[in-house]
Design a protein around this motif. Structure first.
Motif, PDB file in Angstrom:
ATOM      1  N   SER A 527       6.411  -0.597  -5.293  1.00 17.60           N
ATOM      2  CA  SER A 527       6.545  -0.879  -3.867  1.00 17.60           C
ATOM      3  C   SER A 527       5.740   0.155  -3.092  1.00 17.60           C
ATOM      4  N   VAL A 528       5.409  -0.181  -1.847  1.00 16.24           N
ATOM      5  CA  VAL A 528       4.579   0.708  -1.025  1.00 16.24           C
ATOM      6  C   VAL A 528       5.261   0.955   0.314  1.00 16.24           C
ATOM      7  N   ILE A 529       5.409   2.234   0.662  1.00 16.07           N
ATOM      8  CA  ILE A 529       5.834   2.626   2.011  1.00 16.07           C
ATOM      9  C   ILE A 529       4.577   3.051   2.745  1.00 16.07           C
ATOM     10  N   GLU A 530       4.313   2.427   3.895  1.00 14.82           N
ATOM     11  CA  GLU A 530       3.044   2.648   4.587  1.00 14.82           C
ATOM     12  C   GLU A 530       3.244   3.142   6.020  1.00 14.82           C
ATOM     13  N   PRO A 531       3.010   4.427   6.290  1.00 14.93           N
ATOM     14  CA  PRO A 531       2.861   4.895   7.672  1.00 14.93           C
ATOM     15  C   PRO A 531       1.404   4.698   8.121  1.00 14.93           C
ATOM     16  N   SER A 532       1.219   4.050   9.275  1.00 18.81           N
ATOM     17  CA  SER A 532      -0.116   3.717   9.764  1.00 18.81           C
ATOM     18  C   SER A 532      -0.254   4.204  11.210  1.00 18.81           C
ATOM     19  N   PHE A 533      -1.198   5.099  11.454  1.00 20.58           N
ATOM     20  CA  PHE A 533      -1.346   5.777  12.745  1.00 20.58           C
ATOM     21  C   PHE A 533      -2.565   5.253  13.501  1.00 20.58           C
ATOM     22  N   GLY A 534      -2.354   4.816  14.747  1.00 25.50           N
ATOM     23  CA  GLY A 534      -3.458   4.484  15.642  1.00 25.50           C
ATOM     24  C   GLY A 534      -3.831   5.736  16.426  1.00 25.50           C
TER      25      GLY A 534
END
Length: 685
Positions: A527-534
């Motif tokens: 599984s993947v935990i994804e923090p994505s920052f703009g």
């Protein structure tokens, strides 16, 4: 139970702190920090089973502090934020500007000037330190051009859309949800709107992200929403794919030449999972990270840097066992207090947040798992560290219809600005969606393996083929995951036939059998935990949160960046053009260069006060002045931007002091305690 001596000391501390509230703690930051400290103290006392009498003074203190903070927030809310004035400063000082401005510009494209470029670089440097170095992540840099097949497999070709409406008169295009939100906001602010209608509009506002195309169209018709500029009727909402199409190579009709400018940096990380896993010596869990440009063909980009077509992202993909989502460092952050807006509250039409620790949020099940919770807390700490105001930061959970096709849980870090609450960071549990789909599409097994100390009996489901009959689609079936095999089994048992990759197969060609195997190795798709920052959105929010004008002087604008992210750390100025000053200015500049401190020299003919004022506009936190005393004893004045207080320091020490202040290992309060104050007032004429 606390002894009398401890109770007395607590009481004395309480009295001193209460006194300090009125005298010293006058900013929201100071009050918020003290509220956190007092809250922690109360929790610790409760754990030690302190008496009610011992707790009461601290509870009273907490109430007083919160009341004072509320008063400041209410007072500030009454002051209209002058966005136009801020944007004038940002463009005049070339933080950013419309791209190709001399040709009229292109909507949604911006160029960063020197201070904007430096501010972004400093934010990214801190991001690298806070995440990549702290968490020992594996950084990659993958290509922007992405083949069609990759983004079709990930679901972007079919699902990466926003709902669009068209002005039936002039053909102008609008994003449907934004059009409705703007209309609702205007009605809520209108004093003529009935109170019951305002309540209805506020409820609809909380549900906008949850509406599909039909529901959004029904709402727009119900309220008779028109095109904003013309007042014309609008069309029904329809999906618009946000990806920029491109051709890879010269062959226009070559299927492998079809591609897109990437809409995110994630897929390049997923397709390299096997290489990263091997590089990490096949140890799990681990994370990859990437900083780079992404592209989205926004329908109607507005709101400056908040909605653009080309932007910088910083994304993390944390790979974890699907059934073991605890985190070894969760205890380090479990007491971080955050403001949450869960889906359950939004679905009731509630927009007020719930403050609790991330530990409580995970234990209650509101946040899905420890690893997701760990990253939410780390995101919060990062945003506050770079200067985002804690009281204007919240974490909003996606509602069911809003949830991305790949996510099992998702929270957005939203930052409040003059444009409202804006999503700046998304943190999703993507499950095993991406790696599963890429495995199925390519046949490359993107899996992790862990040796089991004790073998286990495991139910497995496998296909068995009559290869003479089935032939060409064996690979397609063999690459199916467990759920897909179960669906195929059900269809074959019910109908004796099923469709696979466009072919019809029968139960004579293939059978799906379930068996029990002894497993010595646990093989799984992570599984993947994804923090994505703009980054652009974060940067604009920081600009608003940092902006203020000097009291009693509306013409003196200041950007109060924390020193660690300020574009320029230090200003060097001579008191005047006296010929004795240049050698000392030269020596100072050399000292600052030797410590890698970014600085600007301003030796113009304006007064020192005016020179400081114009450099406050680009957020320079510290200033060094060479004056006639410098000529005598080689001491200079060091000025702090926000307080405008100054101290006297020897030239041999000042570069080290500024370096320590700039990297946040030394506070200005400590400097003022150590060095003599310089009390001469600034001259602004």
């Amino acid at each position: 139970m606390l002894g009398f001596e401890n109770q007395f000391l607590c009481h004395v501390t309480n009295i001193r702190t209460l006194a300090s509230v009125g005298k010293i703690m006058t900013t929201k930051e100071e009050l918020s920090s003290e509220i956190t400290a007092v809250g922690d103290r109360i929790r610790n006392m409760k754990l030690e089973k302190a008496s009610k009498e011992a707790l009461q003074p601290h509870i009273d203190q907490l109430v007083t502090l919160k009341k004072k903070l509320d008063e400041i927030i209410v007072a500030e809310s009454k002051k209209e934020f002058d966005r136009t004035k801020l944007e004038t400063v940002l463009r005049r000082r070339f933080f950013y500007a419309p791209a190709f401005d001399i040709y009229g510009g292109v909507s949604g494209l911006y160029d960063y000037g020197p201070p904007g470029c430096a501010l972004q670089a400093n934010i990214l440097q801190l991001w690298r330190s806070h995440f990549i170095l702290e968490e020992q992540m594996l950084e990659v840099d993958t290509t922007i051009l992405t083949p069609y097949d990759v983004l079709h497999t990930s679901g972007h070709v079919d699902r990466f859309t926003d709902l669009m409406v068209k002005d039936k008169g002039n053909g102008n295009l609008y994003r449907a949800d934004h059009l409705l939100e703007n209309w609702l906001s205007a009605q809520i602010k209108d004093v003529k709107t009935d109170a019951k209608l305002k309540e209805e509009y506020s409820y609809v506002m909380t549900q906008v992200d949850n509406y599909d195309a039909k529901e959004l169209g029904d709402i727009l018709r119900k309220y008779n929403v028109k095109a904003p500029e013309s007042g014309n009727d609008i069309s029904e909402p329809e999906p618009f794919n946000l990806m920029f199409k491109t051709q890879i190579g010269p062959a226009e009709h070559d299927s492998k030449g079809r591609g897109f400018m990437r809409p995110e940096t994630a897929q390049g990380q997923f397709t390299n999972f096997k290489k990263l896993y091997e590089y990490n010596n096949e140890r799990m869990p681990f994370a990859s990270a990437q900083i780079g440009k992404s592209f989205r063909n926004e329908i109607s980009p507005r709101a400056g840097l908040l909605r653009v077509r080309e932007f910088t992202m910083a994304e993390i993909e944390h790979y974890v066992h699907p059934n073991k989502k605890d985190h070894p460092r969760f205890r380090e952050v479990e007491n971080v207090i955050m403001s949450f807006l869960p889906a359950s509250e939004q679905e009731k039409g509630v927009s007020s947040t719930i403050d609790m620790t991330i530990g409580e949020a995970v234990r209650s099940g509101m946040v899905n798992n420890e690893t997701l919770g760990y990253f939410l807390a780390r995101i919060s700490l990062f945003l506050i560290k770079i200067g985002i105001k804690k009281e204007r930061l919240r974490f909003r959970q996606h509602m069911s219809n809003e949830m991305a096709h790949y996510a099992s849980d998702c929270w957005d870090a939203e930052i409040q600005s003059s444009y409202g609450w804006i999503e700046c960071v998304g943190c999703a549990d993507r499950s095993a969606y991406d790696l599963s789909n890429h495995t199925k599409r390519t046949g490359e097994r993107l899996v992790a393996r862990e040796k089991l100390d004790t073998p286990i009996q495991k139910n497995v489901i496998k296909p068995q083929f009559n290869k003479k009959e089935i032939g060409v689609i064996v690979d397609e079936i063999e690459n199916m995951n467990e759920c897909e095999l179960k669906e195929l089994k059900k269809s074959l048992e019910t109908n004796q036939r099923a469709k696979v990759a466009g072919f019809e197969v029968s139960s004579d060609m293939v059978s799906i059998v379930e068996t029990v195997e002894t497993c010595y190795v646990d093989e799984y798709i992570p599984s993947v935990i994804e923090p994505s920052f703009g980054i652009g959105r974060i940067m604009y929010s920081l600009l608003e949160h940092s902006y203020y004008v000097r009291e009693n002087d509306e013409n003196r604008c200041v950007l109060s960046f924390p020193p660690v992210v300020a574009p320029v750390k230090c200003l060097v100025v001579p008191l005047s053009g006296h010929p004795s000053f240049p050698p000392f200015i030269y020596e100072l500049c050399q000292l600052l260069r030797s410590k890698d401190i970014s600085f600007q020299k301003d030796d113009s003919s304006s007064s020192v006060g005016k020179r400081y004022a114009r450099n406050d506009e680009i957020g320079i936190p510290f200033g060094i002045t060479v004056d006639f005393q410098t000529v005598k004893d080689k001491t200079v004045t060091l000025r702090e931007r926000d307080s405008m207080s100054q101290v006297r320091i020897h030239m041999d020490q000042v570069a080290n002091i500024v370096a320590s202040l700039a990297n946040a290992t030394l506070s200005w309060n400590k400097v003022t305690e150590t060095f003599p104050a310089f009390v001469e007032q600034e001259i602004d004429n």
